[in-house]
Design an enzyme around this catalytic site. Structure first.
Site, PDB file in Angstrom:
ATOM      1  CD  GLN A 111    -120.119-101.301  99.614  1.00 25.68           C
ATOM      2  OE1 GLN A 111    -120.615-100.884  98.574  1.00 25.68           O
ATOM      3  NE2 GLN A 111    -120.540-102.373 100.239  1.00 25.68           N
ATOM      4  CG  ASP A 127    -113.450 -89.536  98.525  1.00 24.24           C
ATOM      5  OD1 ASP A 127    -113.617 -90.754  98.405  1.00 24.24           O
ATOM      6  OD2 ASP A 127    -114.415 -88.723  98.586  1.00 24.24           O
ATOM      7  N   GLY A 183    -111.933 -91.450  94.620  1.00 28.51           N
ATOM      8  CA  GLY A 183    -113.107 -91.976  95.329  1.00 28.51           C
ATOM      9  C   GLY A 183    -112.668 -93.056  96.313  1.00 28.51           C
ATOM     10  NE  ARG A 200    -117.323 -89.720 101.446  1.00 31.37           N
ATOM     11  CZ  ARG A 200    -117.412 -90.784 102.198  1.00 31.37           C
ATOM     12  NH1 ARG A 200    -117.474 -90.670 103.510  1.00 31.37           N
ATOM     13  NH2 ARG A 200    -117.452 -91.994 101.689  1.00 31.37           N
ATOM     14  CE1 TYR A 203    -123.899 -96.455  89.449  1.00 32.58           C
ATOM     15  CE2 TYR A 203    -125.252 -98.433  89.304  1.00 32.58           C
ATOM     16  CZ  TYR A 203    -124.059 -97.825  89.618  1.00 32.58           C
ATOM     17  OH  TYR A 203    -123.014 -98.574  90.121  1.00 32.58           O
ATOM     18  CE  LYS A 258    -121.093 -97.151  87.320  1.00 28.13           C
ATOM     19  NZ  LYS A 258    -119.705 -96.776  87.598  1.00 28.13           N
TER      20      LYS A 258
END
Ligand code: NAD
Ligand code: SER
Length: 312
Positions: free
Chosen positions: A14, A36, A10, A38, A141, A145
């Protein structure tokens, strides 16, 4: 010469883009492998295309580069996860299992996996939220987590896996774009302030949340990963405090540089997510165990953000 070979999964998000830059300086660019789903136009090399759900390919890459440490950043964030809860659970949990199993089998020796302030929920005390408290997350989410934290601690206790984790607050930086979270407004606002001198916020004026400037977050991550194992006493995830502010306060900080800046409010579904999270974080354990200390406050972050963002 570094004996560590690091795989970032990943790496084009960001956090990954800034983490890769810093890890390359520390360990040498040839020892930090980015991956990643992408690929970017100006991709940092070495790079491997990897879907973390493809366990066979993950093992191939780890063997190919003799990887010793994995930073697992691939996940769906809070707002995107609410739109696709089943896939969010699949990605956030099975991605973690694949990496934990690599360490359990002795193929790698250290893991970094980020958790989030989203592990807390509406029944958690919201001001100076302590490390140990009521945790009843009500977003998919946050649930993923929290489950991830329990698995990390379990793998550490049962299998001796050296896994380290931070419950990041909302992260704000100028080098990379945020990837679908509830705290993303605190990055967008700077871009819009420079471009249009106005911003319509998707959270209400008084919605205070824990936040952190990206250089502090990257430094914390590397300090935790470099700390001697015996200092890392929490193997679920560490609370990490930085800055706490609401949209009105960040707007006031921007106005010190752009006096004509205006903000308006149109809360959407992300308001309910923000309302379930803490407003500020008590990070006593991170400070005491491995010496964490944030460097940036709201105004010093605002100054750097406005100086460095290039208006589109
Ligand atoms: P991001 O969305 O910006 O980046 C995630 C990256 O993972 C993207 O480049 C994406 O292409 C990649 N990815 C998605 N699916 C993948 C897959 N199947 N296989 C491989 N790569 C895949 O997210 P981020 O903000 O960089 O967050 C990284 C981690 O930090 C996440 O676990 C997130 O939950 C956590 N975190 C982030 C923040 C924050 O404010 N940014 C706060 C708390 C926790
Ligand atoms: N910044 C993240 C989000 O808003 C918090 O984990 O999803």
């Amino acid at each position: 010469m570094s004996t560590e070979r690091i795989l970032i999964i990943g790496s084009n998000g960001q956090i990954g883009l800034e983490l890769a830059e810093n890890l390359r300086k520390l360990y040498g660019s040839e020892n930090v492998i980015c991956s990643d789903v992408r690929k970017l136009d100006h991709q940092i090399e070495p790079f491997e295309s990897l879907d973390i759900l493809d366990q066979t390919k993950l093992y191939e890459i780890v063997k190919k580069y003799n990887i010793t440490q994995v930073y697992l950043l691939a996940a769906l964030l809070s707002a995107t996860a609410e739109k696709n809860p089943k896939f969010a659970w699949d990605l956030n949990m099975n991605g973690l299992f694949h990496v934990l199993d690599l360490a359990k089998e002795g193929i790698i020796n250290k893991i970094y996996w980020p958790s989030s302030i989203a592990v807390f929920g509406p029944s958690t005390p919201r001001v100076n939220t302590p490390q140990y408290t009521v945790m009843e997350p009500n977003t998919i989410y946050g649930i993923s987590k929290q489950a991830g934290e329990r698995y990390c601690e379990y793998y550490h206790q049962k299998h001796g896996v050296d896994v380290r984790s931070i419950r990041y607050p909302g992260l704000i930086g100028w080098k990379s774009a945020p990837g679908g979270g509830t705290t993303d407004y605190a990055v967008h606002i700077y871009h819009e302030a420079l471009k249009n001198k106005t911003y319509q916020c998707f959270l209400s004026a008084e919605t205070a949340l824990p936040m952190m400037y990206m250089p502090d977050a990257i430094r914390a991550t590397i300090e935790l990963m470099e700390a001697p194992a015996e200092q890392v006493k929490i193997r679920s995830s560490y609370n990490l405090g930085g800055i706490s502010f609401n949209p009105e306060e960040i707007a006031a900080s921007i106005r010190k540089h752009i006096p004509s800046f205006t903000i308006s409010y149109q809360p959407d579904f992300r308001q309910a997510i923000a309302d379930s999270w803490p407003q500020s974080i008590d990070d006593t354990e991170a400070r005491n165990h491995w010496g964490w200390k944030p460097a940036f406050d709201l105004d010093s972050m605002t100054k750097e953000m406005l100086e460095n963002i290039k208006p589109a």
